[in-house]
Design an enzyme around this catalytic site. Structure first.
Site, PDB file in Angstrom:
ATOM      1  N   ILE A 310       0.830  -1.210   0.000  1.00 39.06           N
ATOM      2  CA  ILE A 310       0.000   0.000   0.000  1.00 39.06           C
ATOM      3  C   ILE A 310       0.867   1.264   0.000  1.00 39.06           C
ATOM      4  O   ILE A 310       1.745   1.412   0.848  1.00 39.06           O
ATOM      5  CB  ILE A 310      -0.929  -0.015   1.233  1.00 39.06           C
ATOM      6  CG1 ILE A 310      -1.866  -1.222   1.090  1.00 39.06           C
ATOM      7  CG2 ILE A 310      -1.720   1.262   1.369  1.00 39.06           C
ATOM      8  CD1 ILE A 310      -2.425  -1.686   2.370  1.00 39.06           C
ATOM      9  N   GLU A 312       1.103   4.074   1.301  1.00 37.65           N
ATOM     10  CA  GLU A 312       0.499   4.951   2.315  1.00 37.65           C
ATOM     11  C   GLU A 312       1.163   6.329   2.359  1.00 37.65           C
ATOM     12  O   GLU A 312       0.556   7.308   2.754  1.00 37.65           O
ATOM     13  CB  GLU A 312       0.508   4.287   3.704  1.00 37.65           C
ATOM     14  CG  GLU A 312       1.860   4.027   4.345  1.00 37.65           C
ATOM     15  CD  GLU A 312       2.546   2.764   3.794  1.00 37.65           C
ATOM     16  OE1 GLU A 312       1.886   2.006   3.072  1.00 37.65           O
ATOM     17  OE2 GLU A 312       3.735   2.571   4.061  1.00 37.65           O
ATOM     18  N   ASP A 354      -5.946  39.073 -20.978  1.00 37.00           N
ATOM     19  CA  ASP A 354      -6.200  40.484 -21.261  1.00 37.00           C
ATOM     20  C   ASP A 354      -5.117  40.975 -22.193  1.00 37.00           C
ATOM     21  O   ASP A 354      -4.022  40.416 -22.206  1.00 37.00           O
ATOM     22  CB  ASP A 354      -6.017  41.297 -19.961  1.00 37.00           C
ATOM     23  CG  ASP A 354      -7.282  41.349 -19.143  1.00 37.00           C
ATOM     24  OD1 ASP A 354      -8.322  41.018 -19.675  1.00 37.00           O
ATOM     25  OD2 ASP A 354      -7.175  41.732 -17.960  1.00 37.00           O
TER      26      ASP A 354
HETATM   27  P1  ATP Z   1      -7.839  44.908 -21.569  1.00 41.24           P
HETATM   28  O1  ATP Z   1      -9.190  44.370 -21.282  1.00 41.24           O
HETATM   29  O2  ATP Z   1      -7.073  44.149 -22.553  1.00 41.24           O
HETATM   30  O3  ATP Z   1      -7.051  45.269 -20.363  1.00 41.24           O
HETATM   31  P2  ATP Z   1      -8.523  47.621 -21.969  1.00 41.24           P
HETATM   32  O4  ATP Z   1      -7.626  48.166 -20.948  1.00 41.24           O
HETATM   33  O5  ATP Z   1      -8.606  48.389 -23.241  1.00 41.24           O
HETATM   34  O6  ATP Z   1      -8.157  46.195 -22.418  1.00 41.24           O
HETATM   35  P3  ATP Z   1     -10.735  48.517 -20.495  1.00 41.24           P
HETATM   36  O7  ATP Z   1      -9.868  49.062 -19.438  1.00 41.24           O
HETATM   37  O8  ATP Z   1     -11.993  47.856 -20.143  1.00 41.24           O
HETATM   38  O9  ATP Z   1      -9.971  47.487 -21.368  1.00 41.24           O
HETATM   39  O10 ATP Z   1     -11.025  49.704 -21.496  1.00 41.24           O
HETATM   40  C1  ATP Z   1     -11.982  49.594 -22.527  1.00 41.24           C
HETATM   41  C2  ATP Z   1     -11.994  50.837 -23.364  1.00 41.24           C
HETATM   42  O11 ATP Z   1     -12.354  51.943 -22.559  1.00 41.24           O
HETATM   43  C3  ATP Z   1     -10.626  51.205 -23.919  1.00 41.24           C
HETATM   44  O12 ATP Z   1     -10.415  50.612 -25.165  1.00 41.24           O
HETATM   45  C4  ATP Z   1     -10.697  52.702 -24.035  1.00 41.24           C
HETATM   46  O13 ATP Z   1     -11.278  53.057 -25.260  1.00 41.24           O
HETATM   47  C5  ATP Z   1     -11.612  53.086 -22.908  1.00 41.24           C
HETATM   48  N1  ATP Z   1     -10.841  53.541 -21.761  1.00 41.24           N
HETATM   49  C6  ATP Z   1      -9.863  52.897 -21.128  1.00 41.24           C
HETATM   50  N2  ATP Z   1      -9.403  53.590 -20.079  1.00 41.24           N
HETATM   51  C7  ATP Z   1     -10.128  54.729 -20.048  1.00 41.24           C
HETATM   52  C8  ATP Z   1     -10.163  55.855 -19.187  1.00 41.24           C
HETATM   53  N3  ATP Z   1      -9.347  55.985 -18.152  1.00 41.24           N
HETATM   54  N4  ATP Z   1     -11.046  56.829 -19.459  1.00 41.24           N
HETATM   55  C9  ATP Z   1     -11.890  56.711 -20.485  1.00 41.24           C
HETATM   56  N5  ATP Z   1     -11.917  55.687 -21.319  1.00 41.24           N
HETATM   57  C10 ATP Z   1     -11.052  54.694 -21.131  1.00 41.24           C
END
Ligand code: ATP
Length: 924
Positions: A310, A312, A354
Site C-alpha cells: 500500500i 500509504e 487580457d
Molecule cells: P484589456 O481588457 O485588454 O485590459 P482595456 O484596458 O482596453 O483592455 P478597459 O480598461 O476595459 O480594457 O477599457 C476599454 C476601453 O475603454 C478602452 O479601449 C478605451 O477606449 C476606454 N478607456 C480605457 N481607459 C479609459 C479611461 N481611463 N477613461 C476613459 N476611457 C477609457
C-alpha cells in the site's frame, strides 16, 4: 456627488457612529482628515491587536502526531507488533521481540516523517498565503500608503476605490458615487449607494446604514474616504463570525485519486496476503506438521507484505511536492493560492489573456491626434490651434492622474497609463498640466468603468460648466449629437460619424489604442440641474481623437510560440477596439490565418450552439463586457478544456472564479480580483503565465514519477513473495518454511526506498521537452498514457530479479546456511535495484544519462545505499534485527550477483527506452 463637510459637535455621547457627523466621528476616534501619524497607528496596533478575525486554534504537535496513527495500515501494523510481542513472550523467544520493536520503530518514524512533511507543506502554504494577503490604502502622516489589512487600526483614514475590499467597519466621510456590495454580510446582492449624511434614527438595519461600510464587503463603484470605527472581532462581521477554523489543506484531485487507489490496493493486498498466508500454513501443515509451523514468522511477513503493497506515503508526498512547487512558482513571479490549483495549472490548455498590460507593456504614448477631418502627429505639434489645445487640455482635465513637480522641476505622475499618456501629451506640447488642473477645478465626476467604457468630469470653465467625456470612440459617437468642426459647432450626420469611425479604424489598424474626447456646456452646476448619468453622457459634442501606442511586451512573442508547441491555445480578450486588438494579436502570433476576431456585441448576438461551433476559431474578443468573459470561459470548459483566465477589475471576479485557473494581476489588479483568483502574477506579464504552466507541468510529471516509482516497487515486493510461495514450492522442496524475505526486511525496504527516493523524484528538474507535448487530459486517469503498463512490467521485473537473486544465492550458498545466504542476497538486490530503478523513472522517454542531473536523487541514492549497507555490515543490526548472513565472509561472486542483478532494471529499462525511441524516430 462630492460631499465633504463638517458639522458642529452635538450630543456625542448618546450617538452611534452612523448618527454622528463627520467631525464627530473624527473626534471620537481621535483622528483627522490627514489620517493618523505612523507612531500613533503603531501604538494603536500594539494596544488593540491586528485587524483580523480570530482563527481557530492550531492543532498541537501531539494532536498531529496522533492523527498519523488513525491510518488503517498503521493500526494493522500496531496490531502486528502486539502479535509479535505476544508470540515472543508465549514462545519464550526474546529474539523475536526485535520484529515487534522494528514495526513500532517504523510506525514512529513514519509518523514523524508524516508530521514533518505536513508541517513543511503547511509552512510553505502559510508563507505564500501571506503574500496574497489583502492590502488597503490608508492615509498616514498625510500620505497615501498601502498596508496589509491586518495593520489597519481604529482612526485610520481609508482611501476607497472600486475593486477594494473594505478592510474594517468604517464611517464614510467622502463619497464620489461610492457603491458597495454588502452581500457578504446582508445577503443583499444589489450594490448600495453610500453617502456621508448622518442618520437621525436610533435603530437602523445594517443594510440601511448608508454612511457605514462593513469589513469584507466590496467597493463596486466610485471612490471615497472613510474613518475606521472598529476592527477585527469588533466589526459587524466579526460579531457574527464564530471562529474561523484554520483552513484544512484541501485534497487535490490527484491526492483524492491516490487515497482511493490506496484503499483499493489495501483490499486487494489483504486478499492476496491472506491467500499467501493460507498457502504457507497449508504447506507447513503437510510438511513439518501443524505443531512446527512458524506461525509468527508467516503472520509477520504477511503483514509486512500488506504494508509494502500500500502506497500509504503517497498523499503526503504529493502534498510536499506541490508545496515545494508552489515555492518555486513564487520565484517565477506567480503566487498560487491553493494546492489543487498548482496541480490543475499543469493541465492548462486554454489561456484567455487580457491585452493591456499583460500582452502589452501598458506604457502608453500618444502619437496621433485627430480633429474633424485633420490628423496631426504629436511630433508635428508646434503651435496648436484653439481646438487642438482644447483637446489636449480636456484630456488633462478628464483624468485622474496625480501630477506634481519634483524638486528638480520634473513632473511626477501617478495614475492609469492611459490617462498618464494624456498628461504627457500636454507636457510634450509645452503645456502645463498642473496649471490647467488648478485653473479649471473639477466640480463633479462619473468615474471610468469598463462596462460603460467612458469617463466624465465637470469643470467650471470661463464662467460656464463644461462636462468632458472621454472613452471608447464607438461608444462615445453613439452618444453625440454635435461635432466641433474647428470652432464651428455642427449637428452630426451619418457622414460625419463615418469620417470619425473611419479615422478610429485607421488608428486602430496601426495597433493604436484610441480615445475620443467630447464635451457639453451648461449654464448652471450639474447638481443644481440634478443631472443623472444619462443626462451627462448624452447629447455630446465630439471634439477629437487621440491614438496611443502600447508596445507589446518583448518576451510575449516567444511565450506564444512556446504555448503553440505545448498545444495550448492563447486567446486575447480585451476591452479595446477590435482593429487594435487584431493588429496586436496578429503581430504576436495569436491571430493567424483561419482564425476569427469578434466583438462582445457580435458574441451577444450568437446562440450558444453557434458560439460553440465557432469557438475553436475565435482567438480575439474585443470590446468585451465582464459577462462576455464568463460566457467564453464557460464555453471552453464545456469542451472539456482546462481554462486559465486573467482579469483585474471588480467585475472580472465572476470570470476569474469560473475559470479553472483564475489569474489576477498583482500590480494593476483590484483586491477583489486577487481575492477571487487562484494565481496572482506579481509582474502582470503573460510570459509569467507560460512559465507557470511549464512549472505546473513539471510538478505534475514529478508527482507521476513518484507514483510510478512507489507503485512499481510495491509490485516488485509482492511479486517476490508471491513467487516464493508458488514457484518457490517447486524449486525448494527441502525448504518447507521458505521465506524469501523476513518481515523486517520487507518493512525496511519499504521504509527506506519509499519516502526518500520518491520525494527526490518529486524534485526532478524540468525535462527538456516539457513544453513540446500536448496538455494532459484531466479526464483520463493518472495511469493513462501507458503509465499503468510501465508500473506493472517494471514491478514484475524487480520481483523476478529479486527472486532470481534469492535462487542464485541459494545455489551458491554454503550448505547449512543456504537459506540465510539466499535471503540476504535477495534483500540486498531488492533494496538496491529499487534505488537504481528510481533513475529509470526520471523520464518515461529519455535516457537518464541524458537528463540534467538531479542532485537530490543522487544524495538520496547514496544516503539510502549507506543505510542499506548498515543493515548488513553493522553486526548488531545485521544479527538482531535483520537476521542476515555474515557478509564479511562473502566471496566476490556474491557481490557480483548483488551488483549485477541490482543494476539489471536500469539496464533493461534504458534498453527498452532506446529501442522505443529508435522505433518512433523511424516512424517519424
Ligand atoms: P484589456 O481588457 O485588454 O485590459 P482595456 O484596458 O482596453 O483592455 P478597459 O480598461 O476595459 O480594457 O477599457 C476599454 C476601453 O475603454 C478602452 O479601449 C478605451 O477606449 C476606454 N478607456 C480605457 N481607459 C479609459 C479611461 N481611463 N477613461 C476613459 N476611457 C477609457
Amino acid at each position: 456627488m462630492v460631499f465633504i463637510y463638517i458639522e458642529r459637535k452635538e450630543n456625542m455621547k448618546e450617538k452611534t457612529v452612523f448618527q454622528m457627523n463627520v467631525e464627530e466621528v473624527l473626534e471620537k476616534h481621535q483622528t483627522s482628515l490627514k489620517g493618523l501619524s505612523s507612531a500613533e497607528a503603531k501604538k494603536r496596533l500594539e494596544e488593540n491587536g491586528p485587524n483580523a478575525l480570530a482563527e481557530g486554534k492550531k492543532r498541537s504537535l501531539f494532536a498531529r502526531l496522533l492523527d498519523q496513527f488513525k491510518d488503517f495500515m498503521v493500526i494493522v501494523l500496531i496490531l502486528a507488533a502486539v502479535v509479535a510481542f505476544a508470540g515472543a513472550i508465549i514462545q519464550n523467544k526474546p529474539e523475536e521481540l526485535t520484529e515487534g520493536l522494528l514495526i513500532i520503530a517504523i510506525v514512529i518514524i513514519n509518523a514523524i516523517l508524516g508530521v514533518a512533511q505536513e508541517s513543511k507543506a503547511e509552512q510553505a502554504l502559510e508563507s505564500i498565503k501571506k503574500m496574497s494577503n489583502p492590502h488597503t490604502t490608508v492615509l498616514r502622516d498625510g500620505q497615501e500608503i498601502i498596508i496589509d489589512v491586518a495593520d489597519v487600526v481604529v482612526g485610520d483614514i481609508v482611501v476607497l476605490h472600486a475593486g477594494d475590499y473594505i478592510p474594517a467597519d468604517i464611517r464614510i466621510i467622502e463619497s464620489i458615487n461610492l457603491k458597495t456590495d454588502e452581500s457578504a454580510l446582508t445577503g443583499e446582492p444589489i450594490p448600495v449607494e453610500k453617502n456621508i449624511d448622518s442618520i437621525s434614527q436610533d435603530e437602523v438595519a445594517l443594510g440601511d446604514r448608508f454612511n457605514i461600510g462593513y469589513m469584507s464587503t466590496v467597493v463596486t463603484y466610485g471612490r471615497g474616504l472613510a474613518v475606521v470605527t472598529s476592527t477585527g472581532m469588533q466589526t459587524e462581521i466579526g460579531k457574527i463570525a464564530t471562529m474561523l477554523s484554520t483552513t484544512e489543506t484541501e485534497l487535490t484531485p490527484l491526492q483524492k485519486t491516490i487515497s482511493k487507489l490506496g484503499k483499493t490496493l489495501a483490499i486487494i493486498a489483504l486478499f492476496v496476503v491472506t491467500i499467501i498466508f493460507i498457502i504457507q500454513i497449508l504447506r507447513g501443515w503437510f510438511t513439518v506438521g501443524v505443531e512446527n509451523i512458524a506461525w509468527i514468522e508467516i503472520f509477520m511477513s504477511s503483514i509486512a507484505l500488506a504494508v509494502a503493497a500500500i502506497p500509504e506515503g503517497l498523499p503526503a508526498i504529493i502534498t510536499i511536492v506541490l508545496a515545494i512547487g508552489m515555492q518555486n512558482l513564487v520565484k517565477q513571479r506567480a503566487i498560487m493560492r491553493t494546492l489543487p490549483a498548482v496541480e490543475t495549472l499543469g493541465s492548462t490548455s486554454i489561456i484567455c489573456s487580457d491585452k493591456t498590460g499583460t500582452l502589452t507593456q501598458n506604457v502608453m504614448t500618444i502619437t496621433e491626434t485627430y480633429l474633424y477631418d485633420s490628423t496631426t502627429k504629436v511630433t508635428d505639434i508646434v503651435n496648436p490651434t484653439k481646438e487642438l489645445k482644447m483637446l489636449i487640455d480636456y484630456g488633462v482635465l478628464c483624468n485622474d492622474t496625480k501630477v506634481q513637480l519634483s524638486d528638480e522641476k520634473k513632473y511626477i505622475k501617478i495614475g492609469d497609463p492611459t490617462e498618464i499618456a494624456l498628461t504627457d501629451l500636454s507636457i510634450a506640447t509645452h503645456d502645463n498640466p498642473i496649471k490647467v488642473l488648478e485653473t479649471y477645478p473639477r466640480v463633479h465626476e462619473l468615474p471610468f468603468d469598463s462596462e460603460r467604457k467612458l469617463m466624465t468630469t465637470v469643470h467650471e470653465i470661463d464662467g460656464k460648466y463644461v462636462s468632458i467625456t472621454k472613452g471608447a470612440p464607438d461608444v462615445l459617437f453613439a452618444k453625440a449629437t454635435h461635432v466641433n468642426n474647428h470652432g464651428s459647432i455642427e449637428k452630426v450626420t451619418p457622414a460625419i460619424i463615418d469620417t470619425f469611425t473611419q479615422q478610429n479604424q485607421d488608428f486602430a489598424d496601426q495597433a493604436l489604442r484610441v480615445l475620443a474626447i467630447a464635451y457639453k456646456v451648461y449654464e448652471q452646476k450639474p447638481e443644481v440641474l440634478q443631472l443623472t448619468h444619462d443626462d451627462l453622457e448624452n447629447d455630446l459634442t465630439i471634439l477629437g481623437l487621440v491614438g496611443m501606442i502600447d508596445p507589446a511586451r518583448p518576451e510575449v512573442k516567444d511565450a506564444i510560440i512556446e504555448t503553440k508547441n505545448a498545444g495550448i491555445i492563447t486567446i486575447m480578450i480585451t476591452g479595446d477596439h477590435k482593429n487594435t486588438a487584431v493588429a496586436i494579436a496578429t503581430d504576436l502570433g495569436i491571430l493567424e490565418q483561419g482564425h476569427l476576431a469578434i466583438t462582445g456585441k457580435e458574441l451577444d448576438r450568437m446562440s450558444d450552439e453557434e458560439f460553440l461551433e465557432k469557438l475553436p476559431q475565435i482567438r480575439v474578443y474585443a470590446r468585451v463586457s465582464p459577462e462576455n468573459k464568463v460566457r467564453i470561459v464557460t464555453a471552453w470548459k464545456t469542451t472539456g478544456k482546462i481554462v486559465a483566465m486573467t482579469g483585474d477589475g471588480v467585475n472580472d471576479a465572476p470570470s476569474i472564479k469560473r475559470a479553472d485557473i483564475g489569474i489576477a494581476m498583482g500590480i494593476t489588479g483590484t483586491e477583489v480580483a486577487k481575492g477571487a483568483a487562484d494565481m496572482i502574477l506579481t509582474d502582470d506579464n503573460f510570459a509569467t503565465i507560460v512559465s507557470a504552466v511549464k512549472e505546473g507541468r513539471t510538478i505534475l510529471s514529478n508527482i507521476k514519477k513518484a507514483i510510478h516509482f512507489l507503485l512499481s516497487c510495491n509490485i516488485g515486493e509482492i511479486i517476490t513473495i508471491f513467487l516464493g510461495v508458488t514457484i518457490g514450492i517447486l524449486l525448494f522442496p527441502n525448504e518447507p518454511q521458505l521465506q524469501i524475505l523476513t518481515a523486517a526486511q520487507i518493512l525496511w525496504v519499504n521504509l527506506v526506498t519509499d519516502s526518500f527516493m520518491a520525494i527526490a523524484l518529486g524534485l526532478e528538474p524540468k525535462e527538456p521537452d516539457v513544453m513540446n507535448q500536448p496538455p494532459r487530459d484531466n479526464s483520463k486517469g493518472v495511469f493513462a498514457d501507458g503509465l499503468g503498463k510501465k508500473v506493472a512490467w517494471q514491478g514484475v521485473l524487480i520481483g523476478f530479479i529479486t527472486f532470481l537473486a534469492f535462487y542464485i544465492g541459494y545455489l551458491i550458498g554454503d550448505e547449512g546456511n543456504k537459506l540465510q545466504h539466499a535471503q540476504t542476497i535477495g534483500f540486498m538486490v531488492l533494496a538496491i535495484s529499487q534505488l537504481f530503478h528510481a533513475f529509470n523513472v526520471r523520464s518515461e522517454k529519455h535516457s537518464t544519462f541524458k537528463l540534467q542531473p538531479n542532485k537530490f536523487l543522487i544524495y538520496a541514492f547514496f544516503g539510502c545505499l549507506v543505510l542499506q549497507l548498515t543493515t548488513v555490515f553493522v553486526p548488531f543490526i545485521a544479527n538482531n534485527i535483520f537476521g542476515v548472513d555474515d557478509v564479511l565472509h562473502w566471496q566476490w561472486l556474491d557481490w557480483l550477483v548483488v551488483v549485477g542483478l541490482s543494476v539489471t532494471p536500469l539496464v533493461v529499462v534504458e534498453l527498452v527506452k532506446f529501442i522505443q525511441n529508435r522505433c518512433s524516430n523511424k516512424l517519424a
